[in-house]
Design a protein around this motif. Structure first.
Motif, PDB file in Angstrom:
ATOM      1  N   ALA A  85       0.853  -1.189   0.000  1.00  0.00           N
ATOM      2  CA  ALA A  85       0.000   0.000   0.000  1.00  0.00           C
ATOM      3  C   ALA A  85       0.891   1.242   0.000  1.00  0.00           C
ATOM      4  N   ILE A  86       0.571   2.208  -0.860  1.00  0.00           N
ATOM      5  CA  ILE A  86       1.374   3.433  -0.978  1.00  0.00           C
ATOM      6  C   ILE A  86       0.447   4.640  -1.056  1.00  0.00           C
ATOM      7  N   SER A  87       0.821   5.691  -0.340  1.00  0.00           N
ATOM      8  CA  SER A  87       0.132   6.976  -0.450  1.00  0.00           C
ATOM      9  C   SER A  87       1.188   8.071  -0.463  1.00  0.00           C
ATOM     10  N   VAL A  88       1.075   8.994  -1.415  1.00  0.00           N
ATOM     11  CA  VAL A  88       2.014  10.115  -1.520  1.00  0.00           C
ATOM     12  C   VAL A  88       1.220  11.401  -1.699  1.00  0.00           C
ATOM     13  N   TYR A  89       1.503  12.364  -0.834  1.00  0.00           N
ATOM     14  CA  TYR A  89       0.811  13.665  -0.852  1.00  0.00           C
ATOM     15  C   TYR A  89       1.849  14.763  -0.995  1.00  0.00           C
ATOM     16  N   ASP A  90       1.590  15.725  -1.881  1.00  0.00           N
ATOM     17  CA  ASP A  90       2.503  16.849  -2.077  1.00  0.00           C
ATOM     18  C   ASP A  90       2.093  17.983  -1.140  1.00  0.00           C
ATOM     19  N   ALA A  91       2.927  18.238  -0.117  1.00  0.00           N
ATOM     20  CA  ALA A  91       2.621  19.309   0.834  1.00  0.00           C
ATOM     21  C   ALA A  91       2.836  20.682   0.224  1.00  0.00           C
ATOM     22  N   THR A  92       3.610  20.758  -0.858  1.00  0.00           N
ATOM     23  CA  THR A  92       3.873  22.042  -1.515  1.00  0.00           C
ATOM     24  C   THR A  92       2.675  22.498  -2.338  1.00  0.00           C
ATOM     25  N   THR A  93       2.111  21.586  -3.103  1.00  0.00           N
ATOM     26  CA  THR A  93       0.932  21.933  -3.911  1.00  0.00           C
ATOM     27  C   THR A  93      -0.374  21.578  -3.211  1.00  0.00           C
ATOM     28  N   GLU A  94      -0.263  20.937  -2.045  1.00  0.00           N
ATOM     29  CA  GLU A  94      -1.418  20.522  -1.250  1.00  0.00           C
ATOM     30  C   GLU A  94      -2.358  19.642  -2.073  1.00  0.00           C
ATOM     31  N   SER A  95      -1.782  18.610  -2.672  1.00  0.00           N
ATOM     32  CA  SER A  95      -2.593  17.711  -3.494  1.00  0.00           C
ATOM     33  C   SER A  95      -2.095  16.275  -3.370  1.00  0.00           C
ATOM     34  N   GLN A  96      -3.043  15.342  -3.493  1.00  0.00           N
ATOM     35  CA  GLN A  96      -2.698  13.923  -3.495  1.00  0.00           C
ATOM     36  C   GLN A  96      -2.030  13.595  -4.819  1.00  0.00           C
ATOM     37  N   VAL A  97      -0.855  12.980  -4.745  1.00  0.00           N
ATOM     38  CA  VAL A  97      -0.074  12.697  -5.947  1.00  0.00           C
ATOM     39  C   VAL A  97      -0.275  11.269  -6.424  1.00  0.00           C
ATOM     40  N   TYR A  98      -0.280  10.316  -5.468  1.00  0.00           N
ATOM     41  CA  TYR A  98      -0.298   8.909  -5.891  1.00  0.00           C
ATOM     42  C   TYR A  98      -0.933   8.042  -4.815  1.00  0.00           C
ATOM     43  N   GLU A  99      -1.695   7.051  -5.250  1.00  0.00           N
ATOM     44  CA  GLU A  99      -2.295   6.072  -4.350  1.00  0.00           C
ATOM     45  C   GLU A  99      -2.184   4.685  -4.971  1.00  0.00           C
ATOM     46  N   PHE A 100      -1.823   3.719  -4.148  1.00  0.00           N
ATOM     47  CA  PHE A 100      -1.784   2.321  -4.600  1.00  0.00           C
ATOM     48  C   PHE A 100      -2.251   1.473  -3.418  1.00  0.00           C
ATOM     49  N   HIS A 101      -3.460   0.948  -3.509  1.00  0.00           N
ATOM     50  CA  HIS A 101      -4.085   0.240  -2.380  1.00  0.00           C
ATOM     51  C   HIS A 101      -4.046   1.098  -1.116  1.00  0.00           C
TER      52      HIS A 101
END
Length: 458
Positions: A85-101
């Motif tokens: 399971a992976i989650s990546v959020y960009d704190a600079t642009t305040e947006s969700q970048v990537y999700e995998f499970h």
């Protein structure tokens, strides 16, 4: 005639005095009004910082990063991608970048300590201190206090010896006692791992002194008094509540105290992944919030850490949710350390917890500058030699996690990408070879950071 002139001048002077008073009152009133308008409206405009402008180029960076992350999932490896399971959020642009499970409920291993640490710091305060003290009440008769010696002790996981406390008391002239000894303990039982974990995870000999149960603590305290030359004669007939004089008046008087800052517990708990400190803090928080009325661990009640995060991440009033998600996952908080395989978080949940930290300036500074492990530095902690190249220094700050009994591994934290953006990420593995999982985690982080250092963490 002179009397009339004097009277006239007196009236004029009085009128001028009244007029001056009115002018002063009007001036003060107008000044206060302008000051109120300025502080109520003007300051707000000055204090409010302009929102950062997100350019198309910055959005493009997120798109490129998402593609790179997705391509990594297609590289052959000895891992089952259905168990990642992976989650990546960009704190600079305040947006969700990537999700995998990213909404799959999985055992977070020691990344569970992030949930425990944040709940404790926000509930108890950044300056909270554990306290252990000796207090007396009674009357001095020659060189002996006839009354009560009281030990009041939080379940401080750093307290390991009564001797310094007793020496403090002796330095104030209290060496002989007759009467009673009372122990007021925050913890009555012994610290143990959750029943779903393994007994060897927190063996009795590793339990801190003040979490070894009342009987053991009492024996060790009395032995320490004797070893340090303090005499005590038990006398149940002594009633210190009726004592008079300097140490009477119905109050207890401090004669010794030792305290520890909560951050002295949390910093090694996160950097070196101390399970004992994490579970000790987890149940201390329960005790402070009244969930342990008998001052003993309870397995079948909702722990305060879970209540804390429910109010933030999934409140009953969904309009108050700080980080709304389309999926409400199944979560479980069985302990504070992550030793229990029945703990359940998601990659998105861990990212949201770290987003909560990032949005709180005091928490953010503490986590990034002190509490999270960072490679190629004195804070490498549980990272050991992972990502140890100099170009990664001061660019990645993480909590590691390993749960061998379930083939679990995790890595969550903050990193600065090759594009200069700050990312919040979480990776969780289950039923996977731990060594291979760590290689994958490091590869993902290195790919996001690139080989070139782009800027400082400030």
């Amino acid at each position: 005639m002179a009397k009339k002139i004097k009277l006239r001048y007196g009236r004029i002077a009085a009128a001028l005095s009244v007029l001056a008073a009115i002018i002063i009152i009007l001036y003060l009133g107008i000044s206060w009004l302008f000051n109120w308008i300025y502080t109520s409206w003007g300051d707000k405009d000055e204090v409010t910082e302009p929102k950062a402008i997100i350019t198309p180029e910055m959005r493009a960076c997120d798109t490129i990063m998402a593609r790179r992350l997705d391509s990594l999932m297609n590289i052959p490896r000895n891992l089952d991608t259905s168990l990642i399971a992976i989650s990546v959020y960009d704190a600079t642009t305040e947006s969700q970048v990537y999700e995998f499970h990213a909404d799959k409920s999985m055992a977070p291993a020691s990344c569970m300590k992030v949930a425990t640490a944040v709940a404790a710091l926000k509930t108890l305060g950044m300056d909270y201190r554990y306290n252990v003290s000796l207090q007396i009440r009674g009357e001095m008769k020659r060189d002996t206090l006839v009354g009560t010696l009281l030990l009041v002790a939080d379940d401080d996981p750093l307290f390991d010896d009564f001797t310094p406390l007793i020496k403090q008391m002796k330095s104030k002239g209290f060496c002989n006692f007759r009467g009673n000894v009372i122990l007021n303990l925050a913890r009555e039982d012994t610290l143990k791992a959750h029943p779903t974990g393994k007994t060897w995870d927190i063996p009795y000999h590793k339990a801190p002194l003040l979490m070894k149960g009342r009987e053991r603590i009492t024996k060790q305290f009395m032995a320490a008094l004797s070893a340090n030359g303090v005499s005590f004669k038990k006398d149940n007939s002594v009633n210190s509540a009726k004592a008079k004089g300097k140490f009477g008046d119905g109050r207890y008087h401090y004669v010794a105290r030792i305290s520890h800052d909560i951050k002295e517990v949390i910093t090694p708990m996160l950097i070196h992944s101390s399970n004992v400190k994490a579970d000790a803090l987890f149940y201390h928080l329960d005790w402070k919030k009244g969930i342990l009325p008998q001052r003993e661990m309870v397995w079948d009640k909702m722990h305060y850490t879970e209540k804390f995060w429910n109010e933030i991440l999934s409140p009953e009033d969904t309009t108050k949710c700080l980080f709304p998600r389309s999926v409400k996952p199944q979560l479980a908080y069985k302990d504070g350390s992550g030793l229990s395989p029945d703990n359940l978080l998601t990659a998105n949940t861990l990212v949201d917890m770290l987003r909560y930290v990032y949005n709180d300036e005091m928490l953010k500074n503490y986590f990034i500058n002190e509490a999270l492990a960072s490679p190629a530095s004195a804070r490498s902690g549980s990272l050991l030699t992972r990502m140890a190249r100099p170009e990664y220094r001061d660019r990645i700050f993480v909590k590691t996690g390993t749960l061998v009994t379930k083939g679990g591994s995790s890595l969550s934290g903050y990193l600065q990408g090759r594009d200069g953006h700050w990312y919040i990420f979480s990776i969780i593995h289950e039923d996977s070879p731990v060594a291979d999982a760590r290689i994958f985690q490091d590869r993902l982080c290195k790919m996001m950071m690139g080989n070139k250092r782009v800027m400082s963490k400030e």
